[in-house]
Design a protein around this motif. Structure first.
Motif, PDB file in Angstrom:
ATOM      1  N   THR A  27      -0.701  34.356 -39.858  1.00 11.36           N
ATOM      2  CA  THR A  27      -1.868  34.331 -40.744  1.00 11.36           C
ATOM      3  C   THR A  27      -2.821  33.200 -40.374  1.00 11.36           C
ATOM      4  O   THR A  27      -3.413  32.585 -41.235  1.00 11.36           O
ATOM      5  N   ILE A  28      -2.932  32.892 -39.082  1.00 15.78           N
ATOM      6  CA  ILE A  28      -3.858  31.851 -38.648  1.00 15.78           C
ATOM      7  C   ILE A  28      -5.293  32.273 -38.956  1.00 15.78           C
ATOM      8  O   ILE A  28      -5.699  33.395 -38.682  1.00 15.78           O
ATOM      9  N   ASP A  29      -6.042  31.386 -39.538  1.00 18.79           N
ATOM     10  CA  ASP A  29      -7.440  31.635 -39.858  1.00 18.79           C
ATOM     11  C   ASP A  29      -8.277  31.360 -38.612  1.00 18.79           C
ATOM     12  O   ASP A  29      -8.518  30.217 -38.251  1.00 18.79           O
ATOM     13  N   THR A  30      -8.746  32.406 -37.961  1.00 20.24           N
ATOM     14  CA  THR A  30      -9.471  32.248 -36.696  1.00 20.24           C
ATOM     15  C   THR A  30     -10.880  31.713 -36.901  1.00 20.24           C
ATOM     16  O   THR A  30     -11.562  31.406 -35.929  1.00 20.24           O
ATOM     17  N   GLU A  31     -11.342  31.615 -38.139  1.00 19.99           N
ATOM     18  CA  GLU A  31     -12.669  31.077 -38.395  1.00 19.99           C
ATOM     19  C   GLU A  31     -12.668  29.555 -38.421  1.00 19.99           C
ATOM     20  O   GLU A  31     -13.718  28.934 -38.388  1.00 19.99           O
ATOM     21  N   LYS A  32     -11.498  28.945 -38.475  1.00 22.82           N
ATOM     22  CA  LYS A  32     -11.399  27.496 -38.464  1.00 22.82           C
ATOM     23  C   LYS A  32     -11.513  26.995 -37.028  1.00 22.82           C
ATOM     24  O   LYS A  32     -11.312  27.742 -36.077  1.00 22.82           O
ATOM     25  N   PRO A  33     -11.826  25.706 -36.842  1.00 24.03           N
ATOM     26  CA  PRO A  33     -11.928  25.155 -35.483  1.00 24.03           C
ATOM     27  C   PRO A  33     -10.636  25.367 -34.707  1.00 24.03           C
ATOM     28  O   PRO A  33      -9.538  25.234 -35.250  1.00 24.03           O
ATOM     29  N   ASP A  34     -10.753  25.697 -33.443  1.00 20.32           N
ATOM     30  CA  ASP A  34      -9.597  25.948 -32.596  1.00 20.32           C
ATOM     31  C   ASP A  34      -8.930  24.632 -32.208  1.00 20.32           C
ATOM     32  O   ASP A  34      -9.547  23.789 -31.569  1.00 20.32           O
ATOM     33  N   ASN A  35      -7.690  24.435 -32.604  1.00 21.60           N
ATOM     34  CA  ASN A  35      -6.972  23.218 -32.229  1.00 21.60           C
ATOM     35  C   ASN A  35      -5.805  23.523 -31.303  1.00 21.60           C
ATOM     36  O   ASN A  35      -4.849  22.754 -31.221  1.00 21.60           O
ATOM     37  N   SER A  36      -5.873  24.637 -30.607  1.00 22.49           N
ATOM     38  CA  SER A  36      -4.780  25.025 -29.720  1.00 22.49           C
ATOM     39  C   SER A  36      -4.584  24.048 -28.571  1.00 22.49           C
ATOM     40  O   SER A  36      -3.538  24.046 -27.923  1.00 22.49           O
ATOM     41  N   TYR A  37      -5.593  23.197 -28.332  1.00 21.92           N
ATOM     42  CA  TYR A  37      -5.461  22.186 -27.272  1.00 21.92           C
ATOM     43  C   TYR A  37      -4.311  21.231 -27.546  1.00 21.92           C
ATOM     44  O   TYR A  37      -3.809  20.553 -26.653  1.00 21.92           O
ATOM     45  N   MET A  38      -3.883  21.141 -28.809  1.00 22.46           N
ATOM     46  CA  MET A  38      -2.791  20.243 -29.166  1.00 22.46           C
ATOM     47  C   MET A  38      -1.419  20.824 -28.848  1.00 22.46           C
ATOM     48  O   MET A  38      -0.415  20.125 -28.897  1.00 22.46           O
ATOM     49  N   LEU A  39      -1.385  22.112 -28.503  1.00 22.89           N
ATOM     50  CA  LEU A  39      -0.103  22.805 -28.367  1.00 22.89           C
ATOM     51  C   LEU A  39       0.785  22.196 -27.288  1.00 22.89           C
ATOM     52  O   LEU A  39       1.959  21.902 -27.523  1.00 22.89           O
ATOM     53  N   LEU A  40       0.243  22.008 -26.089  1.00 19.72           N
ATOM     54  CA  LEU A  40       1.067  21.507 -24.995  1.00 19.72           C
ATOM     55  C   LEU A  40       1.557  20.088 -25.268  1.00 19.72           C
ATOM     56  O   LEU A  40       2.689  19.740 -24.934  1.00 19.72           O
ATOM     57  N   ALA A  41       0.702  19.265 -25.872  1.00 22.64           N
ATOM     58  CA  ALA A  41       1.112  17.906 -26.203  1.00 22.64           C
ATOM     59  C   ALA A  41       2.270  17.915 -27.197  1.00 22.64           C
ATOM     60  O   ALA A  41       3.241  17.158 -27.063  1.00 22.64           O
ATOM     61  N   CYS A  42       2.181  18.789 -28.174  1.00 23.47           N
ATOM     62  CA  CYS A  42       3.228  18.886 -29.190  1.00 23.47           C
ATOM     63  C   CYS A  42       4.525  19.394 -28.571  1.00 23.47           C
ATOM     64  O   CYS A  42       5.609  18.868 -28.837  1.00 23.47           O
ATOM     65  N   LEU A  43       4.413  20.400 -27.721  1.00 30.10           N
ATOM     66  CA  LEU A  43       5.608  20.935 -27.064  1.00 30.10           C
ATOM     67  C   LEU A  43       6.249  19.899 -26.147  1.00 30.10           C
ATOM     68  O   LEU A  43       7.473  19.807 -26.056  1.00 30.10           O
ATOM     69  N   PHE A  44       5.419  19.120 -25.465  1.00 34.84           N
ATOM     70  CA  PHE A  44       5.964  18.077 -24.594  1.00 34.84           C
ATOM     71  C   PHE A  44       6.772  17.075 -25.409  1.00 34.84           C
ATOM     72  O   PHE A  44       7.889  16.704 -25.039  1.00 34.84           O
ATOM     73  N   GLN A  45       6.214  16.652 -26.548  1.00 29.16           N
ATOM     74  CA  GLN A  45       6.922  15.688 -27.373  1.00 29.16           C
ATOM     75  C   GLN A  45       8.226  16.259 -27.911  1.00 29.16           C
ATOM     76  O   GLN A  45       9.237  15.561 -28.004  1.00 29.16           O
ATOM     77  N   GLN A  46       8.227  17.526 -28.245  1.00 23.80           N
ATOM     78  CA  GLN A  46       9.401  18.115 -28.875  1.00 23.80           C
ATOM     79  C   GLN A  46      10.461  18.572 -27.880  1.00 23.80           C
ATOM     80  O   GLN A  46      11.646  18.596 -28.222  1.00 23.80           O
ATOM     81  N   GLN A  47      10.059  18.945 -26.654  1.00 24.85           N
ATOM     82  CA  GLN A  47      11.017  19.600 -25.770  1.00 24.85           C
ATOM     83  C   GLN A  47      11.251  18.913 -24.427  1.00 24.85           C
ATOM     84  O   GLN A  47      12.289  19.127 -23.811  1.00 24.85           O
ATOM     85  N   ALA A  48      10.318  18.123 -23.942  1.00 21.97           N
ATOM     86  CA  ALA A  48      10.451  17.597 -22.587  1.00 21.97           C
ATOM     87  C   ALA A  48      11.484  16.470 -22.520  1.00 21.97           C
ATOM     88  O   ALA A  48      11.419  15.511 -23.285  1.00 21.97           O
ATOM     89  N   ALA A  49      12.401  16.605 -21.567  1.00 21.73           N
ATOM     90  CA  ALA A  49      13.363  15.538 -21.334  1.00 21.73           C
ATOM     91  C   ALA A  49      12.645  14.265 -20.903  1.00 21.73           C
ATOM     92  O   ALA A  49      13.101  13.152 -21.194  1.00 21.73           O
ATOM     93  N   GLU A  50      11.510  14.431 -20.232  1.00 22.07           N
ATOM     94  CA  GLU A  50      10.749  13.271 -19.766  1.00 22.07           C
ATOM     95  C   GLU A  50      10.227  12.435 -20.927  1.00 22.07           C
ATOM     96  O   GLU A  50      10.173  11.203 -20.841  1.00 22.07           O
TER      97      GLU A  50
END
Length: 202
Positions: A27-50
């Protein structure tokens, strides 16, 4: 892209926690500003062994500096370490994941996340501060969380086992975001062995 491994005991993403905050990827509201740029940073923090390795590296470096300070015979005052909280001892990436799923951004959802008092420890931080406690060093938490979050912040720190998690050692934001005045207050009675944080303002 470097290989990623899932930290022990952590889901591949924080979808479960995000769901508890009311986030629904369907149910993402596509009319709101796109913040998908944060996705990779968040995934790196949560999953990367590095990421986990870098955290341990930082706290290992802090340990060496602490031991060097302990060997300074000129210090007569009791020692203290001043640390930030968010992204320094507490991992708020589940809140960020919820924002991504909702296509929202901070501060939306921040109150709800803090009130859950369920943030995990940043890798290496708990071990470091327990070591400092063992050497008789006081730990002061100087945070820009607002005063209304005092009780739940202490609840989170206590649940994880951080030392000195009490009112006397927790200095919240009451006016501006500059922490210098709060640090100076601690310095009146303590030798500051170290400042720890995730940005230069710390």
């Amino acid at each position: 892209m470097s290989s990623c491994t899932e930290p022990e005991g952590q889901a591949s993403t924080s979808i479960a926690v995000a769901d508890s905050l009311g986030a629904d990827s369907a149910t993402i509201d596509t009319e709101k500003p796109d913040n998908s740029y944060m996705l990779l940073a968040c995934l790196f923090q949560q999953q990367a062994a590095e990421y986990k390795a870098l955290c341990y590296q930082a706290f290992n470096s802090a340990r060496m500096s602490m031991l060097e300070d302990l060997n300074d015979p000129s210090v007569e005052s009791p020692r203290a370490i001043i640390t930030d909280i968010d992204e320094t001892v507490l991992d708020n990436s589940p809140s960020q994941a919820a924002c991504i799923l909702r296509n929202e951004d901070y501060p939306l959802g921040w109150d709800e996340w803090c009130n859950l008092a369920s943030a995990r420890a940043i890798p290496g931080s708990l071990e470091f501060f327990k070591l400092a406690e063992g050497y008789g060093i006081d730990v002061f938490y100087v945070t820009n969380r607002k005063e209304r979050f005092r009780e739940v912040t202490l609840k989170n720190l206590i649940a994880l086992g951080y030392p000195d998690a009490d009112d006397a050692h927790l200095l919240m934001r009451t006016e501006g975001s500059d922490k210098e005045a709060r640090r100076k207050k601690i310095e009146e009675k303590y030798h500051i062995s170290m400042l720890i944080g995730d940005n230069l303002g710390d």
